[in-house]
Design a protein around this motif. Structure first.
Motif, PDB file in Angstrom:
ATOM      1  N   GLU A 260       0.785  -1.292   0.075  1.00 22.88           N
ATOM      2  CA  GLU A 260       0.042   0.070  -0.007  1.00 22.88           C
ATOM      3  C   GLU A 260       0.731   1.284   0.042  1.00 22.88           C
ATOM      4  OE1 GLU A 260      -2.476  -0.241   3.394  1.00 22.88           O
ATOM      5  OE2 GLU A 260      -3.991  -1.861   2.409  1.00 22.88           O
ATOM      6  N   GLN A 261       1.772   1.250   0.879  1.00 23.82           N
ATOM      7  CA  GLN A 261       2.969   2.399   1.080  1.00 23.82           C
ATOM      8  C   GLN A 261       3.584   2.571  -0.659  1.00 23.82           C
ATOM      9  OE1 GLN A 261       5.473   2.174   4.041  1.00 23.82           O
ATOM     10  NE2 GLN A 261       3.670   2.635   5.631  1.00 23.82           N
ATOM     11  N   PHE A 262       4.049   1.278  -1.174  1.00 25.23           N
ATOM     12  CA  PHE A 262       4.691   1.647  -2.371  1.00 25.23           C
ATOM     13  C   PHE A 262       3.712   2.306  -3.560  1.00 25.23           C
ATOM     14  CE2 PHE A 262       5.489  -0.410  -6.678  1.00 25.23           C
ATOM     15  CZ  PHE A 262       6.565  -0.064  -6.945  1.00 25.23           C
ATOM     16  N   VAL A 263       2.523   1.758  -3.582  1.00 17.69           N
ATOM     17  CA  VAL A 263       1.416   2.155  -4.449  1.00 17.69           C
ATOM     18  C   VAL A 263       1.304   3.723  -4.289  1.00 17.69           C
ATOM     19  CG1 VAL A 263      -0.782   2.057  -5.381  1.00 17.69           C
ATOM     20  CG2 VAL A 263       0.311  -0.216  -4.844  1.00 17.69           C
ATOM     21  N   GLY A 264       1.037   4.085  -3.137  1.00 21.73           N
ATOM     22  CA  GLY A 264       0.835   5.482  -2.692  1.00 21.73           C
ATOM     23  C   GLY A 264       2.026   6.277  -2.961  1.00 21.73           C
ATOM     24  N   GLU A 265       3.195   5.964  -2.998  1.00 21.71           N
ATOM     25  CA  GLU A 265       4.350   6.842  -3.288  1.00 21.71           C
ATOM     26  C   GLU A 265       4.618   6.948  -4.703  1.00 21.71           C
ATOM     27  OE1 GLU A 265       6.285   8.537  -1.347  1.00 21.71           O
ATOM     28  OE2 GLU A 265       5.077   8.052   0.514  1.00 21.71           O
ATOM     29  N   LEU A 266       4.413   5.826  -5.404  1.00 21.63           N
ATOM     30  CA  LEU A 266       4.493   5.606  -6.711  1.00 21.63           C
ATOM     31  C   LEU A 266       3.528   6.714  -7.272  1.00 21.63           C
ATOM     32  CD1 LEU A 266       5.821   4.305  -9.331  1.00 21.63           C
ATOM     33  CD2 LEU A 266       3.885   2.663  -9.320  1.00 21.63           C
ATOM     34  N   GLY A 267       2.411   6.926  -7.049  1.00 18.67           N
ATOM     35  CA  GLY A 267       1.060   7.572  -7.720  1.00 18.67           C
ATOM     36  C   GLY A 267       1.451   9.046  -7.376  1.00 18.67           C
ATOM     37  N   THR A 268       2.057   9.313  -6.119  1.00 23.12           N
ATOM     38  CA  THR A 268       2.753  10.588  -6.031  1.00 23.12           C
ATOM     39  C   THR A 268       3.719  10.930  -6.966  1.00 23.12           C
ATOM     40  OG1 THR A 268       1.993  10.345  -3.566  1.00 23.12           O
ATOM     41  CG2 THR A 268       3.462  12.107  -3.995  1.00 23.12           C
ATOM     42  N   ILE A 269       4.588  10.110  -7.408  1.00 22.55           N
ATOM     43  CA  ILE A 269       5.907  10.510  -8.187  1.00 22.55           C
ATOM     44  C   ILE A 269       5.286  10.761  -9.412  1.00 22.55           C
ATOM     45  CG2 ILE A 269       7.983   9.485  -9.074  1.00 22.55           C
ATOM     46  CD1 ILE A 269       8.444   7.969  -6.379  1.00 22.55           C
ATOM     47  N   LEU A 270       4.300   9.730  -9.853  1.00 20.48           N
ATOM     48  CA  LEU A 270       4.048   9.939 -11.338  1.00 20.48           C
ATOM     49  C   LEU A 270       2.978  11.331 -11.502  1.00 20.48           C
ATOM     50  CD1 LEU A 270       2.439   6.339 -11.966  1.00 20.48           C
ATOM     51  CD2 LEU A 270       4.480   7.422 -12.955  1.00 20.48           C
ATOM     52  N   GLU A 271       2.549  11.557 -10.477  1.00 16.63           N
ATOM     53  CA  GLU A 271       1.693  12.939 -10.729  1.00 16.63           C
ATOM     54  C   GLU A 271       2.609  14.128 -10.809  1.00 16.63           C
ATOM     55  OE1 GLU A 271      -1.112  13.245  -7.291  1.00 16.63           O
ATOM     56  OE2 GLU A 271      -2.352  11.542  -8.043  1.00 16.63           O
ATOM     57  N   GLY A 272       3.791  14.216  -9.960  1.00 16.44           N
ATOM     58  CA  GLY A 272       4.657  15.357 -10.053  1.00 16.44           C
ATOM     59  C   GLY A 272       5.871  15.398 -11.015  1.00 16.44           C
ATOM     60  N   ALA A 273       5.956  14.103 -11.629  1.00 13.59           N
ATOM     61  CA  ALA A 273       7.283  14.045 -12.391  1.00 13.59           C
ATOM     62  C   ALA A 273       7.051  14.629 -13.950  1.00 13.59           C
ATOM     63  CB  ALA A 273       7.778  12.590 -12.340  1.00 13.59           C
ATOM     64  N   ASP A 274       8.087  15.109 -14.721  1.00 15.20           N
ATOM     65  CA  ASP A 274       7.894  15.319 -15.994  1.00 15.20           C
ATOM     66  C   ASP A 274       8.467  14.324 -16.890  1.00 15.20           C
ATOM     67  OD1 ASP A 274       7.235  17.859 -15.122  1.00 15.20           O
ATOM     68  OD2 ASP A 274       9.354  18.690 -15.184  1.00 15.20           O
ATOM     69  N   ILE A 275       8.722  13.273 -16.595  1.00 14.37           N
ATOM     70  CA  ILE A 275       9.114  12.232 -17.460  1.00 14.37           C
ATOM     71  C   ILE A 275       8.312  10.849 -16.916  1.00 14.37           C
ATOM     72  CG2 ILE A 275      11.551  12.903 -17.804  1.00 14.37           C
ATOM     73  CD1 ILE A 275      12.604  10.852 -15.656  1.00 14.37           C
ATOM     74  N   SER A 276       8.265   9.879 -17.969  1.00 10.21           N
ATOM     75  CA  SER A 276       7.478   8.769 -17.602  1.00 10.21           C
ATOM     76  C   SER A 276       7.994   7.917 -16.666  1.00 10.21           C
ATOM     77  CB  SER A 276       7.408   7.876 -19.049  1.00 10.21           C
ATOM     78  OG  SER A 276       6.504   8.787 -19.820  1.00 10.21           O
ATOM     79  N   VAL A 277       7.621   7.376 -15.550  1.00 15.73           N
ATOM     80  CA  VAL A 277       8.079   6.302 -14.736  1.00 15.73           C
ATOM     81  C   VAL A 277       7.374   5.279 -14.795  1.00 15.73           C
ATOM     82  CG1 VAL A 277       8.851   6.038 -12.336  1.00 15.73           C
ATOM     83  CG2 VAL A 277       8.807   8.360 -13.436  1.00 15.73           C
TER      84      VAL A 277
END
Length: 302
Positions: free
Chosen positions: A261-278
């Motif tokens: 759950e923490q991994f999914v939550g952190e990944l979503g946060t990174i995808l929302e704020g990043a300028d490149i595809s992760v």
């Protein structure tokens, strides 16, 4: 009747010549045939007519004589005019009659001479400050010289000391300068004390600030230490609780579920704020394969 009157008058004349009444305040010096015979004290006395006679009359009370003003030169070469009073008394009428011609003038002149001599030994300031000493010295000198005159000098008083107008003007200027000097000293002393008080106040203020800053930092440090201690205690408690939960049945799965759950939550946060595809690692490999195939195709076409 006429005879009786003549007898009365004759008796009165005889008694007048024979009897001498000396007043209480005087003493008479009696001479017999021009030679000293005796001194009549106050009271009734007999004399031999035409042989004895009253040669001198002396006041036996204490007398005061005014010493005329005279110019004197002080030790610091200042001319002053000084007058005074001398108090004396006839102690021996015989010596006062035959020891000197006129003891009054002699005492006055001796007082003037002695005063000039003593004033010459003192400065102007010392004359004003030591007037009593000057009086005592003059009395001692006059009394020493007048022992053979039959008189006793009791005291001498300097009445007036009058410097010349030029000296008075100079002294006034000197006093004004002295007052100005004292005023300047007083102002300078007050300013000095004010500066000392101000510097002392600033020093005390700095000390108070430093003490306050030190106490503030101590309080902050103590607060941080307590905060760190509380956080450490909370983390330790949390870890202990997690460890205890893991050891319980189903605890391991619950932990893994929580990590996912923490991994999914952190990944979503990174995808929302990043300028490149992760992408996840598996997706990244697939994407790399497609990019490689595309490059190969481009090479064959060329």
């Amino acid at each position: 009747m006429t005879l009786i009157t003549l007898l009365v008058l004759a008796t009165f004349v005889v008694l007048k010549v024979l009897l001498v009444v000396v007043p209480m305040r005087e003493s008479f010096v009696i001479e017999r045939l021009g030679k000293f015979r005796t001194v009549f004290q106050p009271g009734l006395h007999f004399m031999i007519p035409f042989i004895d006679n009253v040669a001198y009359r002396h006041e036996i009370r204490e007398q005061v004589y005014d010493i005329p003003a005279q110019h004197c030169i002080t030790k610091d070469n200042i001319q002053v005019e000084i007058d005074g009073l001398v108090y004396l008394k006839v102690m021996d009428p015989q010596l006062a009659s035959y020891g000197i011609g006129d003891y009054r003038n002699a005492a006055i002149n001796l007082a003037q001479t002695t005063m000039r001599s003593e004033v010459g030994k003192l400065s102007l300031g010392e004359i004003f400050a030591e007037r009593e000493t000057l009086n005592e010295t003059i009395v001692r000198e006059i009394d020493k010289a007048s022992q053979s005159w039959g008189i006793k000098v009791y005291r001498y008083e300097v009445a007036n000391i009058s410097p010349s107008d030029h000296v008075v003007s100079t002294l006034e200027k000197q006093m004004v300068a002295e007052r100005d000097r004292r005023a300047d000293i007083t102002l300078a002393t007050a300013e000095k004390e004010a500066k000392i008080n101000m510097s002392e106040g600033e020093r005390q203020e700095a000390i108070n600030h430093s003490v306050g800053e030190r106490q503030r930092r101590i309080n902050i440090a103590e607060g941080r230490a307590q905060e760190i201690s509380l956080l450490a205690e909370a983390q330790a408690t949390g870890i202990a609780m997690v460890a205890e939960a893991i050891n319980m049945p189903g605890g391991n799965k619950a932990i893994k579920m929580r990590l996912v759950e923490q991994f999914v939550g952190e990944l979503g946060t990174i995808l929302e704020g990043a300028d490149i595809s992760v992408l996840p690692s598996e997706m990244a490999r697939v994407k790399g394969i497609f990019e490689g195939v595309d490059q190969v195709t481009k090479q064959f076409k060329s």
